[in-house]
Write a protein that holds these residues in place. Sequence first.
Motif, PDB file in Angstrom:
ATOM      1  N   GLN A  47       0.841  -1.203   0.000  1.00  0.00           N
ATOM      2  CA  GLN A  47       0.000   0.000   0.000  1.00  0.00           C
ATOM      3  C   GLN A  47       0.868   1.242   0.000  1.00  0.00           C
ATOM      4  OE1 GLN A  47      -3.457   0.291  -0.006  1.00  0.00           O
ATOM      5  NE2 GLN A  47      -3.308  -1.860  -0.532  1.00  0.00           N
ATOM      6  N   CYS A  48       1.915   1.188   0.798  1.00  0.00           N
ATOM      7  CA  CYS A  48       2.850   2.296   0.860  1.00  0.00           C
ATOM      8  C   CYS A  48       3.549   2.456  -0.485  1.00  0.00           C
ATOM      9  CB  CYS A  48       3.859   2.026   1.974  1.00  0.00           C
ATOM     10  SG  CYS A  48       5.092   3.297   2.180  1.00  0.00           S
ATOM     11  N   GLY A  49       3.906   1.336  -1.110  1.00  0.00           N
ATOM     12  CA  GLY A  49       4.538   1.387  -2.422  1.00  0.00           C
ATOM     13  C   GLY A  49       3.642   2.038  -3.464  1.00  0.00           C
ATOM     14  N   LEU A  73      -2.382  10.926  -1.971  1.00  0.00           N
ATOM     15  CA  LEU A  73      -1.958  10.220  -0.759  1.00  0.00           C
ATOM     16  C   LEU A  73      -3.159   9.935   0.143  1.00  0.00           C
ATOM     17  CD1 LEU A  73       1.282  12.225  -0.016  1.00  0.00           C
ATOM     18  CD2 LEU A  73       1.158   9.821  -0.665  1.00  0.00           C
ATOM     19  N   LEU A  74      -4.035  10.923   0.258  1.00  0.00           N
ATOM     20  CA  LEU A  74      -5.219  10.734   1.094  1.00  0.00           C
ATOM     21  C   LEU A  74      -6.069   9.584   0.556  1.00  0.00           C
ATOM     22  CD1 LEU A  74      -6.933  11.649   3.428  1.00  0.00           C
ATOM     23  CD2 LEU A  74      -7.967  13.376   1.962  1.00  0.00           C
ATOM     24  N   LYS A  75      -6.198   9.502  -0.748  1.00  0.00           N
ATOM     25  CA  LYS A  75      -6.989   8.420  -1.330  1.00  0.00           C
ATOM     26  C   LYS A  75      -6.362   7.057  -1.051  1.00  0.00           C
ATOM     27  CE  LYS A  75      -9.214  11.116  -4.964  1.00  0.00           C
ATOM     28  NZ  LYS A  75      -9.116  11.559  -6.381  1.00  0.00           N
ATOM     29  N   ASN A  76      -5.049   7.001  -1.126  1.00  0.00           N
ATOM     30  CA  ASN A  76      -4.391   5.733  -0.850  1.00  0.00           C
ATOM     31  C   ASN A  76      -4.535   5.312   0.608  1.00  0.00           C
ATOM     32  OD1 ASN A  76      -2.613   4.293  -3.014  1.00  0.00           O
ATOM     33  ND2 ASN A  76      -2.592   6.450  -3.536  1.00  0.00           N
ATOM     34  N   ALA A 135      -7.761   2.151   4.968  1.00  0.00           N
ATOM     35  CA  ALA A 135      -8.543   2.231   6.204  1.00  0.00           C
ATOM     36  C   ALA A 135      -9.990   1.793   5.984  1.00  0.00           C
ATOM     37  CB  ALA A 135      -8.500   3.655   6.761  1.00  0.00           C
ATOM     38  N   LEU A 136     -10.603   2.367   4.952  1.00  0.00           N
ATOM     39  CA  LEU A 136     -11.997   2.038   4.672  1.00  0.00           C
ATOM     40  C   LEU A 136     -12.100   0.578   4.239  1.00  0.00           C
ATOM     41  CD1 LEU A 136     -14.501   3.772   4.752  1.00  0.00           C
ATOM     42  CD2 LEU A 136     -14.238   4.212   2.315  1.00  0.00           C
ATOM     43  N   THR A 175      -5.012  -4.249  -1.984  1.00  0.00           N
ATOM     44  CA  THR A 175      -4.195  -4.109  -3.194  1.00  0.00           C
ATOM     45  C   THR A 175      -5.077  -3.980  -4.425  1.00  0.00           C
ATOM     46  OG1 THR A 175      -2.427  -5.419  -2.232  1.00  0.00           O
ATOM     47  CG2 THR A 175      -2.440  -5.231  -4.620  1.00  0.00           C
ATOM     48  N   ALA A 176      -6.062  -4.857  -4.540  1.00  0.00           N
ATOM     49  CA  ALA A 176      -6.941  -4.819  -5.708  1.00  0.00           C
ATOM     50  C   ALA A 176      -7.587  -3.448  -5.844  1.00  0.00           C
ATOM     51  CB  ALA A 176      -8.006  -5.906  -5.599  1.00  0.00           C
ATOM     52  N   THR A 177      -8.027  -2.899  -4.713  1.00  0.00           N
ATOM     53  CA  THR A 177      -8.719  -1.613  -4.766  1.00  0.00           C
ATOM     54  C   THR A 177      -7.777  -0.475  -5.110  1.00  0.00           C
ATOM     55  OG1 THR A 177     -10.134  -2.450  -3.030  1.00  0.00           O
ATOM     56  CG2 THR A 177     -10.244  -0.097  -3.470  1.00  0.00           C
ATOM     57  N   THR A 178      -6.598  -0.502  -4.538  1.00  0.00           N
ATOM     58  CA  THR A 178      -5.693   0.638  -4.689  1.00  0.00           C
ATOM     59  C   THR A 178      -5.150   0.749  -6.104  1.00  0.00           C
ATOM     60  OG1 THR A 178      -4.238   1.859  -3.214  1.00  0.00           O
ATOM     61  CG2 THR A 178      -3.329  -0.126  -4.197  1.00  0.00           C
ATOM     62  N   ILE A 179      -5.195  -0.344  -6.857  1.00  0.00           N
ATOM     63  CA  ILE A 179      -4.746  -0.291  -8.256  1.00  0.00           C
ATOM     64  C   ILE A 179      -5.493   0.799  -9.021  1.00  0.00           C
ATOM     65  CG2 ILE A 179      -4.917  -1.562 -10.438  1.00  0.00           C
ATOM     66  CD1 ILE A 179      -4.210  -4.122  -8.774  1.00  0.00           C
ATOM     67  N   VAL A 180      -6.790   0.925  -8.697  1.00  0.00           N
ATOM     68  CA  VAL A 180      -7.622   1.889  -9.415  1.00  0.00           C
ATOM     69  C   VAL A 180      -7.202   3.328  -9.162  1.00  0.00           C
ATOM     70  CG1 VAL A 180      -9.998   2.579  -9.853  1.00  0.00           C
ATOM     71  CG2 VAL A 180      -9.502   0.245  -9.154  1.00  0.00           C
ATOM     72  N   SER A 181      -6.641   3.597  -7.973  1.00  0.00           N
ATOM     73  CA  SER A 181      -6.350   4.993  -7.623  1.00  0.00           C
ATOM     74  C   SER A 181      -5.390   5.641  -8.609  1.00  0.00           C
ATOM     75  CB  SER A 181      -5.821   5.098  -6.198  1.00  0.00           C
ATOM     76  OG  SER A 181      -4.656   4.312  -6.060  1.00  0.00           O
ATOM     77  N   GLY A 182      -4.524   4.843  -9.234  1.00  0.00           N
ATOM     78  CA  GLY A 182      -3.642   5.408 -10.237  1.00  0.00           C
ATOM     79  C   GLY A 182      -4.405   5.890 -11.465  1.00  0.00           C
TER      80      GLY A 182
END
Lengths: 468, 468, 468
Positions: free
Chosen positions: C29-31, C49-52, C57-58, C124-131
């Motif tokens: 997540q940090c990466g 950063l806030l979104k990540n 957390a959510l 991880t799956a979710t955070t991929i979208v943030s990019g």
Amino acid sequence: NAEGRQGQLSADLDILWLLFGAYLVFFMQCGFALLEAGSVRAKNTKNILLKNILDTALGSLVWWAWGYPFAYGENGKYPNEFIGGTNFFMSNSDDVSPRENEVDFNNANKYFALWLFSWAFATTATTIVSGAVAERCQFRAYVIYTIVLTGLVYPVVVHWAWSAEGWLSPFRVDENGEPDVFLSHTVGFIDFAGSGVVHMTGGGAALMAATVLEARYGRFSAEGKPIGLPGQSVALATLGVFILWFGWYGFNPVSTAAFYNSMYVASKCAVTTTLAASAGCATVLTMHIFLEGAPDITPALNGILAGLVSITAGCSVVEPYASVVIGMIGGVVYKASSASLLKLRIDDPLDASPVHFFCGMWGVFAVGLFATPANLHNSYGVDRLKSRSEAGVLYGGDGRQLGAQTLGILAIGVWSISISLIMFLVLRYFGILRVPQDQEITGLDVSQHSGGPRFQVEDDKDGVKMVL
Amino acid sequence: NAEGRQGQLSADLDILWLLFGAYLVFFMQCGFALLEAGSVRAKNTKNILLKNILDTALGSLVWWAWGYPFAYGENGKYPNEFIGGTNFFMSNSDDVSPRENEVDFNNANKYFALWLFSWAFATTATTIVSGAVAERCQFRAYVIYTIVLTGLVYPVVVHWAWSAEGWLSPFRVDENGEPDVFLSHTVGFIDFAGSGVVHMTGGGAALMAATVLEARYGRFSAEGKPIGLPGQSVALATLGVFILWFGWYGFNPVSTAAFYNSMYVASKCAVTTTLAASAGCATVLTMHIFLEGAPDITPALNGILAGLVSITAGCSVVEPYASVVIGMIGGVVYKASSASLLKLRIDDPLDASPVHFFCGMWGVFAVGLFATPANLHNSYGVDRLKSRSEAGVLYGGDGRQLGAQTLGILAIGVWSISISLIMFLVLRYFGILRVPQDQEITGLDVSQHSGGPRFQVEDDKDGVKMVL
Amino acid sequence: NAEGRQGQLSADLDILWLLFGAYLVFFMQCGFALLEAGSVRAKNTKNILLKNILDTALGSLVWWAWGYPFAYGENGKYPNEFIGGTNFFMSNSDDVSPRENEVDFNNANKYFALWLFSWAFATTATTIVSGAVAERCQFRAYVIYTIVLTGLVYPVVVHWAWSAEGWLSPFRVDENGEPDVFLSHTVGFIDFAGSGVVHMTGGGAALMAATVLEARYGRFSAEGKPIGLPGQSVALATLGVFILWFGWYGFNPVSTAAFYNSMYVASKCAVTTTLAASAGCATVLTMHIFLEGAPDITPALNGILAGLVSITAGCSVVEPYASVVIGMIGGVVYKASSASLLKLRIDDPLDASPVHFFCGMWGVFAVGLFATPANLHNSYGVDRLKSRSEAGVLYGGDGRQLGAQTLGILAIGVWSISISLIMFLVLRYFGILRVPQDQEITGLDVSQHSGGPRFQVEDDKDGVKMVL
């Protein structure tokens, strides 16, 4: 059966331990990259990061193809003391599959785990050089020396010192499987985690690289006085050093390479590593305050690294108090060698050779002074220790072990320095070593990598200006 | 034999587990350093990083010399409830060597692993303070209080609460080895991983430091209204918090300090830690959106830390849903205490005392509410639980455990606050606590550490200007 | 007894292994956060950063409440092939407590460890979208899609492919506990660590997000030519990728999910992961040099990620040489899909969908080509392999396994793309998907998060200016 299950558990744990160590040591690549990126000027950020990534990626492929085979590929019936030579491209990967072994006990071949652990060490040795060539080396020269270092210089040293066949190795055995070290009444050359094998090898190449490349534009005044070229970010550099310290907990303790019955030794390594890093930091910082009148962060960071490199050879065989002493003297060695290089107008931007080569030498030598019989017994095996003469001279040793250490220092130093010197001279001869001066002044990011960072601060003779 | 091998494996695993935890907790030093470097202004970058490095390095040497002995050096026949006092400078390092024990089973003394794990905790407690003194504290004051905290304030609290002899400790035994806690029908003072022992101790010192140092120049208007002094990099601060969260997975789960039969408890700790951090983040962020009208990143980061500190005492003894509640309330405690400090014109730049002291208090107290009998049984041992009265008041407890927790809060709070207050007042009296105002305005990097970063942005009364 | 102790040790080790993996994957997540923060413009730093932070957390709270139950909550007597449905809010946390089991052997329920490991994957799956949504997505849209992805899209795919009940799963059993995969003479759908389950799912959503959101202001010229919008810091991006690579050593090897007898497979996964990452890096970098004339860092970073995603499905079932080939082709897939998106004027700022969706597809497909019988045997169990026909077509397979892989690609692709497309269209319809253009140009930090970073560099039509 219970015996079989226990053996399997133990073998699985060996692999876990090696993987754990390999991951931590791999992460040191990130530490080196950030330390270097923080210590160079903004105009060379992409360049130094790209080089650090490349030596990891390229190094992996070389280590797979022929690096590991040269280092550990045992020749079996016809052992070669100088270089290994089997299992290129992991050609044995089928043989190590558990399918081949019906006995549960052997259902955990350590081949892949040992490969990974040794791979992480190999990339460390290579990446040490990237600091010394920072801000002025051509990309293709970097590719070439990465291949030579990872594929020849380093694996040969590993074969000598750590394989079961190398002439310097404490693990060398004769035809009957009996220990057969080159100097009787010693344990052989002791370099537990690689002050010599890794750091002197990488640091020696770094020293030659910095010497042959010559100083960066503006690094010395016409009178030869060093002029500071401060790096872009102490935060990145500090982060890098913290990651290196963190990774060193894989580097040193996991060099037991085995789990069962080895964790007491591993925990001692972790303690001596911690104390030496701290003592190195305190020493260099204190010296800096006395010499320069104010505390600063770069000496503190390099003091940590000096302590870490110095304890790497002896972390398992010295007492905690000795690790404090070794770290302190390591700090002095760093300071003195760094100052000497500047006197000689050798510009090693990250102080890679003072930290890795000179502290590495000290670390190997210190084993011959401080190794105790009990610690040698614990970390190098029950049946190996024939007499007290094998210990450090401060613990009743007769100096033979110190002699073995000195011979190792000479062998590794001569080998890594001579091959590197030849290589860098050849690269220079063909004009592919150093970038043209205008590109160096502009910065390598703009001149070689399709544009610089978003903003950068530029020193030139006329003063400071900001380039957007 | 099989029995012996099994015991050895188990002991080796205890050490692996402790090393794993120690490494993760050590890495938190890096997290604190980056969080603080990102949260201060660029002109103080070197200063804050140097301080963070120094408390690790200096702390190690102090912890080796007399910190650990004060904390865990058992006095044997003449136990001391207040402070330990044996094995200074690891004088016992010879005794713990396996050589002394012929039985294989004992071939893995945990001494070094326990030392390392406790060392990482000690440096955490000290480094908490560095946030509170940011941007205005003298370097020599920092050196002095680091030594006092790591060498006296913190180890005494550890001795009370976690050693086998301390008056508050649930591990306290009488002459016959029977459990002997100070308040009957309790487990003793429960602080599994140190909401009180580590965070209240460090946070209490931070509160006194911020109070005695007084506010940074420009932090409050003449009318006492707080004025934002935004930090230089939210990316560094976020990285720092992610590393802290990552390291907390060593801090909490590895506080089982044993491997065999303990991993179920460890995994529960990891889950409650995760949920509390997330709940704290969501709570503080939501409160911030309602109060300020827009989401922002600093509240989210501090919410994570508030949740983590709050669950640290009870991570092993509460249910998952309770960890969500504890994290949420921890978020409220943080918000309320942070706002109160500003009302009192106390300038704690990193909110170190709201996060560590006040949430630490809440974390210890929450154990007296939410601890369940089954979890107490699992994490504090089979034979200890005499009756349901020992649980939290929400699970049938009669309030004695809540009383024990309250007493612990008082004892730790009074001790850490009073010693710290005296120390900082003395430092102030001798004029070595705070830097002169002109140096503070210029920035500590330039005034105290041989030059600033490559470029910096400076607020002054006339507006914003860039200094190259 | 010895048997019991051994079972307990083994169970404890399963938990240790899962925790170790969960921590490493959490650190990813940090990466992601740093890779994204470094790759966007400074004016959107806080926002990304806030979104990540928020999706971690959510995501935790959602995964606790109903995400994990949907994924792994087995329905027991009435199994559901599509979705799980028990143990919401960890309602079973009492049942898994060791207190309930008197037998020592069972004294280490893996429930919490499995939850944590699966939680790290979910985030991880979710955070991929943030990019893919970087620099232009509203905060509330982000909150909504995080909940939908972590709470519905992803857990359903996990249930299909990895639970004991899912229709695609190789672990599916019938009423008698016998293996019952949907396509006879296959092992079922093989996706060892989630090229499909995690990366295609996240990458598919990313592709839809980028498409529906449309391109950032200024990304394409009127003629449709892409215009570079370089990110603020290659150092942060590089650090992010190193952390991702580091974390992948948890992602892939720990997907054995068991320790005993599994570490040989784990070590092979670590080796194939290393080689594929390196081969991907070298391939994309070489292609870039040939196409653009100069080496650059972003292609090297994305090449690493392309290699890592490509090997994730097959890391345990292919030979080392095959992992080099898979990584190389993964690099080509990345380059080709990235170029195609630009042709289609789809603006995926971090290349999230080329890296995760397209390389994920390739990774799943490659299993049907390169899986060897011996590796399938080792990593998917002794009794499962009925005939050679189950292997990859290059190892004597009859194509059925390749068919199973293709079906899995179709199922996951259609599911993740269709649900995501609907969701993003609905968000757009209600006007809560994209920020107004003036806010986008100003930057999201100033417009949505109470102020920007300390200084920022701004491109506009008139050229480059610095905003303080």
